[in-house]
Scaffold this motif. Structure first.
Motif: not given
Ligand SMILES: Cc1ncc(COP(=O)(O)O)c(C=O)c1O
Length: 550
Positions: A94-96, A119-121, A187-189, A214-216, A285-287, A372-377, A382-384
Motif C-alpha cells: 500500500q502507499d499507506v 507513502r503517497g500521502w 473520492g477518486a477510488s 500503473c497506479y497499482y 490512465l493518469v493523464s 477528481g479528488s480533494f484528497s491531495k488538495l 475528507l474522502r470527497t
C-alpha cells in the motif's frame, strides 16, 4: 458485535431525527461517549461512537471531527477509540505503509529514523485544519447549512459544491464547466468503483486497458468489478510520455477482430436501465503528473486518444488527482507563472459534441470522464471527489445503487468543502501552502538525486518540460540492477522504504510491461531534511550493490 444506544439495543441504520435536533444530538452523543469511556462502564466507547458517526455520514473526516469535538481525555478507552479511528489495518503493498518496522522484512539494529519514500500521502504540514475549522463553525452555526449537510443528500451530490466546483474548474482549465457535468463522489477510488458498477458489465465489457506503469491500487478496484486475471491489460507509455496510443488502437482493433461476439458465452447481461449504458472497453490512465511515472500527456496525444475512444466504444477514465499540483520547473519562475492547465480529456470529448452513432435512447454518455479528488488538495481523510463528464453520464452515475440509497458519498464533507470554496480558501491553500511545499521538496529531491545518484548512472523520467507536478519521481537504475534487491537492502540496511517498479506492473499482465529496473520515490510525505537524507541513503545502497557486483 452488540450495538447499544444509551444502553438500549440498536439495530437499524435508518434513524430519523427532526433537523434542528441533529447538531445538539451529535454533541450530546459525543459527550455521552466521553463520559462512558472515562468511567469504562460499558462497551459504549466501541459500539456507540460508530452509531453516531453513521448518523452524520460515514466519511473518514467525520470521525476526526467528532473526535476533536468531544476533546476526549487520554483514558484507556480513548486510546481504543482513537486507535481504531487512526490506524485501520494496513494490507500489504500500500502507499499507506505503516511507519513501524515490519519484522518479517528484517529491521536493522541501528537507531536510524525511518524514511518513507513509498507513502503517497500529503505531509502533515500540507494539511489544512484551520481552514476546515473555520468552515465547520460557519456550517454548524447556520441551520440552513447544517440541516442539508447532516441529512441524506441528492444523488448527484451536494448542489452548492457542484456549483462551486464548476466555477473553480472552469478557471483552472479555461474551459466551460457546468454543474450538471459534475457528480460528487467519495473520492477518486470510490468514484472509479461506482463508474465501473454502473457503466461496465464483465459479460459485455471486454477489457480494461491500463497505462503502464500503473497506479497499482486501481487494479483491485477493477478486479472487484469483475475484471479478474487476464481482463486488465498493460499498454506501455511511449517516449513522449503517457499511454502509447498507436499501440492501444492496434490492440483494440485486433481484439475486436477476434472477439466480435457481443457477450461472454452463457453469461447473463446486467440491466443498464434507462439512465446508463455499458461500454465495450475501459482505458485507465493518469493523464497529468502520472502516478508513478510523473509524465503528462501532450495536447496532441489527448486529441488522438479521444478519437480512438470514440471509434471503439471505449470509456476513458482519467484519474486527474494531481492536475492542480503543478509548478514551473525553472527555479526563478514564480508559481503563478504556470499559465492555464492542459484541457482534461473529458473537456476535449465534450467539446466535440455527441459521438456517432448516438445511442438509441438519444442520450449522450460521452467517451471520457475526469476523476477528481480533494484528497491531495485539502486532505485524503475528507474522502470527497468528483467525476466530470457529459450530463447524461453524470445522471447515470448518480443512479448507482449504493448512491441512490442516501445520495452521493461524503455529504457532510461536501458541505464543508462548499464553505471552504465559497470563502476562496481552497485556491489560497493551494497557492500559499501546497504548491510551494511540493515544489520545494521536488527541487530538493532532484538536486540531491543529481549530486548523489547521477554519477551512479541513475536517470529520472519526465523532467524536461517547463513544468512538473504531482508527488513522484520515477528512477531508472543503471546496469540491470534489480529494484527489488535495492528496495530490500534499503529497508534492511538504511531504514529507507522505496517502491520497487514491479509494484506498478499491471496485475495479471506483468509480462505486458515490466519495471524491474525502476524505483518510485514519493516526495510528498517526508519533511525536507529527510528527503535529502533519504536520497543519500539510497546512494549508499546503490554504491554498496555496484561494489558487490563489480
Ligand atoms: C492516481 C491516483 N488515483 C487515485 C488516488 C486515490 O484518490 P482518493 O484518495 O481520492 O481515493 C491516488 C492516491 O494516491 C492516486 O495516486
Amino acid at each position: 458485535m452488540r450495538m447499544s444506544i444509551f444502553g438500549r439495543p440498536f439495530r437499524g441504520r435508518q434513524l430519523s431525527f427532526a433537523p434542528h435536533l441533529l447538531p445538539p444530538l451529535v454533541v450530546f452523543c459525543c459527550q455521552e461517549a466521553f463520559l462512558h469511556s472515562r468511567h469504562q462502564t460499558s462497551d459504549l466507547a466501541i459500539t456507540f461512537l460508530p452509531s453516531v458517526i453513521t448518523l452524520v455520514g460515514t466519511a473518514q473526516f467525520s470521525c476526526h471531527w467528532l473526535h476533536d469535538l468531544v476533546k476526549m481525555a487520554p483514558t484507556t478507552s480513548d486510546k481504543t477509540i482513537s486507535n481504531s479511528i487512526y490506524t485501520s489495518p494496513t494490507p500489504p503493498l500500500q502507499d499507506v505503509t505503516n511507519q513501524t518496522l515490519d519484522p518479517e522484512r528484517g529491521a536493522s539494529s541501528s537507531k536510524k529514523e525511518l524514511i518513507n519514500f513509498l507513502r503517497g500521502w500529503p505531509s502533515p504540514s500540507l494539511l489544512s485544519s484551520s481552514i476546515l475549522q473555520a468552515a465547520s463553525t460557519a456550517l454548524l452555526s447556520d441551520p440552513s447549512l447544517f440541516v442539508p449537510a447532516l441529512q441524506y443528500g441528492p444523488d448527484p451530490g451536494y448542489q452548492p459544491l457542484r456549483e462551486e466546483l464548476a466555477v473553480w474548474l472552469e478557471k483552472q482549465y479555461s474551459t466551460s464547466t457546468k454543474s450538471e457535468e459534475i457528480c460528487i463522489t467519495g473520492g477518486a477510488s470510490q468514484g472509479l468503483a461506482c463508474v465501473l458498477a454502473s457503466f461496465t458489465d464483465p459479460s459485455y465489457t471486454q477489457t480494461v486497458w491500463a497505462s503502464a506503469p500503473c497506479y497499482y491500487l486501481a487494479c483491485p478496484i477493477f478486479e472487484d468489478a469483475g475484471f479478474g486475471p487476464g481482463r486488465i491489460k498493460a499498454v506501455p507509455e511511449d517516449q513522449q510520455g503517457g499511454i502509447d496510443i498507436d499501440l492501444l488502437d492496434t490492440l483494440l482493433q485486433k481484439h475486436e477482430a477476434q472477439h466480435h461476439q457481443p457477450t461472454h458465452k452463457g453469461a447473463e447481461r446486467k440491466n443498464a436501465g434507462p439512465y446508463r449504458k455499458h461500454y465495450r472497453h475501459v482505458v485507465y490512465l493518469v493523464s497529468t503528473c502520472s502516478n508513478p511515472s510523473g509524465t503528462t500527456m501532450t495536447l496532441e496525444k489527448r486529441n488522438r486518444l479521444v478519437k480512438v475512444a470514440r471509434r471503439h466504444d471505449v470509456l476513458v477514465v482519467s484519474d486527474d488527482v494531481y492536475d492542480f499540483l503543478q509548478w514551473p520547473i525553472l527555479p526563478a519562475s514564480p508559481s503563478s507563472d504556470l499559465g492555464p492547465l492542459l484541457p482534461r480529456l473529458s473537456d476535449i470529448d465534450l467539446s466535440l459534441g455527441p459521438s456517432e452513432p448516438a445511442t438509441s435512447s438519444g442520450k449522450w454518455f460521452g467517451n471520457v470522464i475526469s476523476n477528481g479528488s480533494f484528497s491531495k488538495l485539502l486532505g485524503p481523510g475528507l474522502r470527497t471527489g468528483w467525476v466530470h463528464g457529459t450530463p447524461d453520464f453524470v445522471m447515470g452515475l448518480s443512479q448507482t445503487g449504493a448512491t441512490r440509497s442516501g445520495g452521493a458519498g461524503s455529504q457532510f464533507a461536501a458541505a464543508l468543502l462548499a464553505e471552504v470554496m465559497k470563502a476562496g480558501e481552497l485556491e489560497k491553500h493551494l497557492q500559499e501552502t501546497v504548491r510551494p511545499g511540493l515544489r520545494r521538496r521536488h527541487e530538493l529531491i532532484m538536486e540531491t538525486i543529481k549530486q548523489e545518484l547521477g554519477e551512479l548512472g541513475v536517470t529520472v523520467a519526465a523532467q524536461d518540460g517547463d513544468r512538473f507536478g504531482g508527488y513522484f519521481v520515477w528512477l531508472t537504475l543503471p546496469g540491470g540492477l534489480d529494484a527489488r534487491v535495492v528496495a530490500q537492502k534499503a529497508r534492511q540496511e538504511e531504514e529507507l522504504i522505496v517502491a520497487e517498479g514491479e509494484m506498478f506492473e499491471v496485475r495479471g499482465d506483468e509480462e505486458g510491461a515490466k519495471f524491474r529496473g525502476n524505483i518510485r520515490l514519493s516526495f510528498s510525505w517526508e519533511e525536507e531534511h529527510k528527503i535529502t537524507e533519504g536520497v543519500r541513503r539510497l546512494g549508499r545502497v546503490l554504491r554498496g550493490l555496484s561494489g558487490e557486483t563489480r
